[in-house]
Write a protein that holds these residues in place. Structure first.
Motif, PDB file in Angstrom:
ATOM      1  N   ILE A 158       0.856  -1.135  -0.084  1.00  6.44           N
ATOM      2  CA  ILE A 158      -0.086   0.068  -0.144  1.00  6.44           C
ATOM      3  C   ILE A 158       0.970   1.303  -0.003  1.00  6.44           C
ATOM      4  CG2 ILE A 158      -1.713   1.253   1.394  1.00  6.44           C
ATOM      5  CD1 ILE A 158      -2.670  -1.458   0.130  1.00  6.44           C
ATOM      6  N   SER A 159       0.808   2.109  -0.723  1.00  3.08           N
ATOM      7  CA  SER A 159       1.439   3.234  -1.039  1.00  3.08           C
ATOM      8  C   SER A 159       1.001   4.392  -0.077  1.00  3.08           C
ATOM      9  CB  SER A 159       1.436   3.894  -2.483  1.00  3.08           C
ATOM     10  OG  SER A 159       2.030   5.123  -2.446  1.00  3.08           O
ATOM     11  N   ILE A 160       1.670   4.758   1.069  1.00  5.55           N
ATOM     12  CA  ILE A 160       1.554   5.869   1.926  1.00  5.55           C
ATOM     13  C   ILE A 160       2.865   6.706   2.035  1.00  5.55           C
ATOM     14  CG2 ILE A 160       0.719   6.541   4.259  1.00  5.55           C
ATOM     15  CD1 ILE A 160      -0.715   3.734   4.463  1.00  5.55           C
ATOM     16  N   ALA A 161       2.980   7.847   0.871  1.00  5.60           N
ATOM     17  CA  ALA A 161       4.151   8.457   0.993  1.00  5.60           C
ATOM     18  C   ALA A 161       4.181   9.567   2.136  1.00  5.60           C
ATOM     19  CB  ALA A 161       4.193   9.054  -0.263  1.00  5.60           C
ATOM     20  N   PHE A 162       2.909  10.228   2.596  1.00  8.56           N
ATOM     21  CA  PHE A 162       3.107  11.041   3.477  1.00  8.56           C
ATOM     22  C   PHE A 162       1.599  11.106   3.969  1.00  8.56           C
ATOM     23  CE2 PHE A 162       3.065  12.466  -0.837  1.00  8.56           C
ATOM     24  CZ  PHE A 162       1.791  12.599  -1.327  1.00  8.56           C
ATOM     25  N   VAL A 163       1.510  11.888   5.273  1.00 11.54           N
ATOM     26  CA  VAL A 163       0.299  12.012   5.800  1.00 11.54           C
ATOM     27  C   VAL A 163      -0.519  13.290   6.007  1.00 11.54           C
ATOM     28  CG1 VAL A 163       0.628   9.968   7.318  1.00 11.54           C
ATOM     29  CG2 VAL A 163       1.385  12.164   8.147  1.00 11.54           C
ATOM     30  N   ASP A 164       0.170  14.413   5.259  1.00 11.59           N
ATOM     31  CA  ASP A 164      -0.219  15.633   4.927  1.00 11.59           C
ATOM     32  C   ASP A 164      -1.532  15.700   3.982  1.00 11.59           C
ATOM     33  OD1 ASP A 164      -0.747  18.441   4.411  1.00 11.59           O
ATOM     34  OD2 ASP A 164       1.242  18.953   5.141  1.00 11.59           O
ATOM     35  N   GLU A 165      -2.472  16.136   4.230  1.00 10.24           N
ATOM     36  CA  GLU A 165      -3.768  15.899   3.196  1.00 10.24           C
ATOM     37  C   GLU A 165      -3.623  17.164   2.340  1.00 10.24           C
ATOM     38  OE1 GLU A 165      -6.824  14.032   2.470  1.00 10.24           O
ATOM     39  OE2 GLU A 165      -4.987  12.820   2.778  1.00 10.24           O
ATOM     40  N   ARG A 166      -3.014  18.233   2.593  1.00 10.08           N
ATOM     41  CA  ARG A 166      -2.988  19.289   1.489  1.00 10.08           C
ATOM     42  C   ARG A 166      -2.009  18.813   0.670  1.00 10.08           C
ATOM     43  NH1 ARG A 166      -0.546  23.804   5.532  1.00 10.08           N
ATOM     44  NH2 ARG A 166       0.491  21.943   6.264  1.00 10.08           N
ATOM     45  N   ILE A 167      -0.863  18.154   0.705  1.00  8.04           N
ATOM     46  CA  ILE A 167      -0.050  17.525  -0.190  1.00  8.04           C
ATOM     47  C   ILE A 167      -0.713  16.526  -0.912  1.00  8.04           C
ATOM     48  CG2 ILE A 167       2.023  16.215  -0.782  1.00  8.04           C
ATOM     49  CD1 ILE A 167       3.307  17.580   1.618  1.00  8.04           C
ATOM     50  N   ARG A 168      -1.554  15.559  -0.274  1.00  8.15           N
ATOM     51  CA  ARG A 168      -2.171  14.543  -1.049  1.00  8.15           C
ATOM     52  C   ARG A 168      -3.386  15.299  -2.073  1.00  8.15           C
ATOM     53  NH1 ARG A 168      -6.922  13.124  -2.244  1.00  8.15           N
ATOM     54  NH2 ARG A 168      -7.741  14.007  -0.265  1.00  8.15           N
ATOM     55  N   ARG A 169      -4.022  16.100  -1.574  1.00  8.06           N
ATOM     56  CA  ARG A 169      -4.915  16.668  -2.396  1.00  8.06           C
ATOM     57  C   ARG A 169      -4.437  17.280  -3.823  1.00  8.06           C
ATOM     58  NH1 ARG A 169      -7.600  17.982   2.518  1.00  8.06           N
ATOM     59  NH2 ARG A 169      -6.831  20.192   2.668  1.00  8.06           N
ATOM     60  N   ALA A 170      -3.022  17.921  -3.625  1.00  5.83           N
ATOM     61  CA  ALA A 170      -2.431  18.431  -4.808  1.00  5.83           C
ATOM     62  C   ALA A 170      -1.561  17.405  -5.651  1.00  5.83           C
ATOM     63  CB  ALA A 170      -1.363  19.283  -4.354  1.00  5.83           C
ATOM     64  N   VAL A 171      -1.277  16.343  -5.092  1.00  5.77           N
ATOM     65  CA  VAL A 171      -0.381  15.554  -6.012  1.00  5.77           C
ATOM     66  C   VAL A 171      -1.378  14.046  -6.201  1.00  5.77           C
ATOM     67  CG1 VAL A 171       1.653  16.744  -5.416  1.00  5.77           C
ATOM     68  CG2 VAL A 171       1.073  14.811  -4.168  1.00  5.77           C
ATOM     69  N   GLU A 172      -2.110  13.807  -5.496  1.00  9.80           N
ATOM     70  CA  GLU A 172      -2.974  12.638  -5.699  1.00  9.80           C
ATOM     71  C   GLU A 172      -4.433  12.782  -5.636  1.00  9.80           C
ATOM     72  OE1 GLU A 172       0.542   9.742  -3.458  1.00  9.80           O
ATOM     73  OE2 GLU A 172      -1.449   9.962  -2.508  1.00  9.80           O
TER      74      GLU A 172
END
Length: 309
Positions: A158-172
């Motif tokens: 399972i891919s979990i690169a970071f836990v910051d949702e702001r980054i996730r919304r921008a790049v995933e």
């Protein structure tokens, strides 16, 4: 004289049904690009393109060979291989047992899988052939097949690169959030499925600060995962232009640093990569987890040895 057909190659060869391009696969086992960063050299992908729309996805260049672009087309024009299972079975009959990755050209549990349901057949084919395999995904849909995966002896990453949702919304933007993936890891572990976490991709200057890495490893450790495999962002041709175009708009001051950090093949500076993976390894040791690629899977005999008495 008939006018030349200037449609993209995939539109000339595929059937468009329900928003997906259906095409008959000529081969299912394909070589993994050197820049992918994963342990396996060969992969099986029922789908090409991915609705998760991860900006740093290293599989984007494959869409160019279909006459599509590696950006928005990769995210929205998903190619499906309806004959994936019979084609895979035919190839496994001649396979030497080398481990396989599943879902490299597009997440094998993305939305298209809800429609086509190819993965149960893929899992059963690989399990019957006794080929070690790892399923790479970000999607909770994988839980549907937990019993099949456990029975086949599969490993799920399972891919979990970071836990910051702001980054996730921008790049995933098309993938579920980190919390849902953390809960997914716990559920797979509870179901008895061998599960590891791919801490990938670590984004230079965006998700690689010491406190960010520590928070991510700490929350992964709480899921019961036994190991983390860190991979720093790769920017191979196709991915590079799409990612840097986004970076120029969102973080223009970082573009020059990225240009310095990456070589022509899209690989990060060895010194930088070693520093980041070293930090993650220390954090894993602190939380009682292994770090790095998985240990080589044993190659099992296709058929059990018959008893002599």
């Amino acid at each position: 004289m008939d006018a030349a057909d200037d449609r993209p190659l995939i539109e000339r060869r595929a059937v468009l049904r329900g928003g997906f391009y259906e095409t008959q696969a000529r081969t299912m086992i394909e070589r993994v690009p050197r820049t992918a960063g994963i342990a396996q050299r060969w992969a099986v992908s029922p789908y090409r393109g991915c609705a998760h729309a991860c900006r740093g996805c290293g599989a984007r260049a494959g869409h160019r060979r279909l006459g599509l672009d590696a950006g928005g087309d990769f995210d929205t024009r998903i190619v499906v291989k309806p004959n994936a299972v019979p084609r895979l079975r035919a190839e496994l009959a001649r396979w030497d047992g080398e481990p396989l990755a599943v879902g490299v050209s597009g997440d094998c549990y993305q939305q298209a899988e809800r429609t086509y349901q190819l993965m149960p057949g893929v899992i059963e084919a690989l399990g019957e052939a006794a080929v070690p395999f790892t399923v790479y995904t970000k999607s909770p849909l994988v839980l549907r097949d937990a019993a099949l995966l456990e029975r086949a002896g599969a490993q799920v990453a399972i891919s979990i690169a970071f836990v910051d949702e702001r980054i996730r919304r921008a790049v995933e933007p098309g993938a579920v959030g980190a919390q849902a993936r953390l809960e997914l890891v716990s559920a797979l572990v509870e179901a008895g499925v061998a599960c590891r976490v791919l801490m990938a991709p670590v984004l230079p200057l965006l998700s690689d600060a010491a406190d960010q890495l520590s928070a991510t490893v700490r929350r992964i450790a709480a899921t019961g995962a036994q190991a983390i495999e860190p991979i720093v962002l790769r920017l191979p041709p196709g991915t590079r232009a799409w990612y840097l175009d986004w970076l120029a708009g969102a973080h223009p001051h970082l573009v020059e640093r990225y240009e310095e950090l990456y070589d022509r093949a899209g690989l990060p500076s060895p010194g930088y990569e070693q520093r980041i993976t070293g930090q993650i390894e220390q954090l894993c040791h602190l939380y009682g987890m292994r770090s790095g690629p998985p240990e080589p899977a044993p190659r099992l005999p296709r058929y059990p040895q018959l008893a002599l008495v």
